[in-house]
Design a protein around this motif. Structure first.
Motif, mmCIF file in Angstrom:
data_model
loop_
_atom_site.group_PDB
_atom_site.id
_atom_site.type_symbol
_atom_site.label_atom_id
_atom_site.label_comp_id
_atom_site.label_asym_id
_atom_site.label_seq_id
_atom_site.Cartn_x
_atom_site.Cartn_y
_atom_site.Cartn_z
ATOM 1 N N LEU A 24 0.830 -1.195 0.000
ATOM 2 C CA LEU A 24 0.000 0.000 0.000
ATOM 3 C C LEU A 24 0.861 1.240 0.000
ATOM 4 O O LEU A 24 1.822 1.349 0.767
ATOM 5 N N PRO A 94 -8.289 0.560 0.723
ATOM 6 C CA PRO A 94 -7.082 1.373 0.485
ATOM 7 C C PRO A 94 -6.590 1.260 -0.959
ATOM 8 O O PRO A 94 -6.386 0.169 -1.481
ATOM 9 N N HIS A 95 -6.429 2.393 -1.617
ATOM 10 C CA HIS A 95 -5.942 2.440 -2.986
ATOM 11 C C HIS A 95 -5.322 3.842 -3.179
ATOM 12 O O HIS A 95 -5.637 4.764 -2.419
ATOM 13 N N ALA A 169 -8.317 -4.062 0.011
ATOM 14 C CA ALA A 169 -7.220 -3.420 -0.714
ATOM 15 C C ALA A 169 -6.868 -4.221 -1.965
ATOM 16 O O ALA A 169 -6.620 -3.645 -3.035
#
Length: 242
Positions: A24, A94-95, A169
């Motif tokens: 990430l 999450p990106h 994610a």
């Protein structure tokens, strides 16, 4: 069947870069040009020029099943009512993830574009991108939205609410399956978080590939479909060439 040419050397490089686990990472200013799933969506304007003279648009989307396999996968999906949006937040997906200095957004731009040139931060500085949703050709990376084929909010309502953040994610950054696609901002924002029962790409030539991609992603992540969604996907798959 006639398709669109792509930068296959870049596509191979991107696939190799994704073979490991995505770490990430942060985003640049251009990384946030994708529309927030579920935000109010303006109508897509009419496109300039005629649609491509093909009966089937072929993009760089990876992992597409054959129509026969897609129909099998569609039959294996659980049909259920959508779950509530309680607790939904895009930050729970999450990106964009980063691998070897390129975010998932940048890697999609590299994969989907033609004649793409990047700077030393992996950001495209020139190239062109064909939006298979509406037939627009975009000449600047900042004008390209990276669409989640199955929108994050739609995934939440169909099972992702029970996932942990690592799985969400993986879903939000998935370049192995046909989940990320570079398209025009107007078409992406017109789509919003709607499923195929409520929104279809303006170019009917893309309905086959859209149905293949949506079905594959929902099957891969064991997400549910509504009955209307199931029926529209079946209709889209029936547009595929024999």
């Amino acid at each position: 069947m006639r398709g669109r040419s792509r930068n296959h050397t870049v596509a191979v490089a991107v696939a190799a870069a994704l073979s490991g686990t995505l770490a990430l990472g942060g985003c640049t200013a251009e990384d946030v040009t994708d529309a927030a799933d579920g935000d109010p969506a303006p109508s897509a304007p009419a496109t300039d020029g005629a649609p491509p003279a093909t009966d089937f648009i072929v993009t760089a989307l990876p992992g597409l099943p054959t129509p026969e396999d897609a129909r099998t996968q569609l039959g294996e999906l659980t049909v259920a009512e959508q779950r509530p949006m309680t607790g939904y937040d895009r930050d729970k997906f999450p990106h964009w993830a980063s691998q070897d200095g390129c975010t998932a957004r940048q890697q999609t731009l590299l994969r989907d574009g033609e004649d793409v040139v990047t700077d030393d931060t992996c950001q495209p500085t020139s190239g062109s991108w064909y939006s298979a949703y509406d037939g627009e050709t975009l000449n600047e990376a900042k004008d390209v939205d990276i669409d989640h084929m199955v929108p994050l909010a739609n995934a939440w309502r169909s099972g992702a609410d029970s996932w942990d953040n690592d799985r969400r994610a993986a879903f939000a950054n998935d370049l192995t399956h046909p989940q990320l696609l570079g398209v025009s901002a107007s078409s992406n924002r017109s789509k919003g978080d709607q499923g195929p029962e409520d929104w279809q790409p303006p170019l009917e030539e893309f309905w086959c590939e859209y149905g293949l991609a949506w079905t594959r992603v929902k099957h891969e992540y064991d997400l549910t479909v509504t009955q209307d969604e199931h029926d529209e996907l079946s209709a889209m798959l029936n547009t595929c060439p024999a």
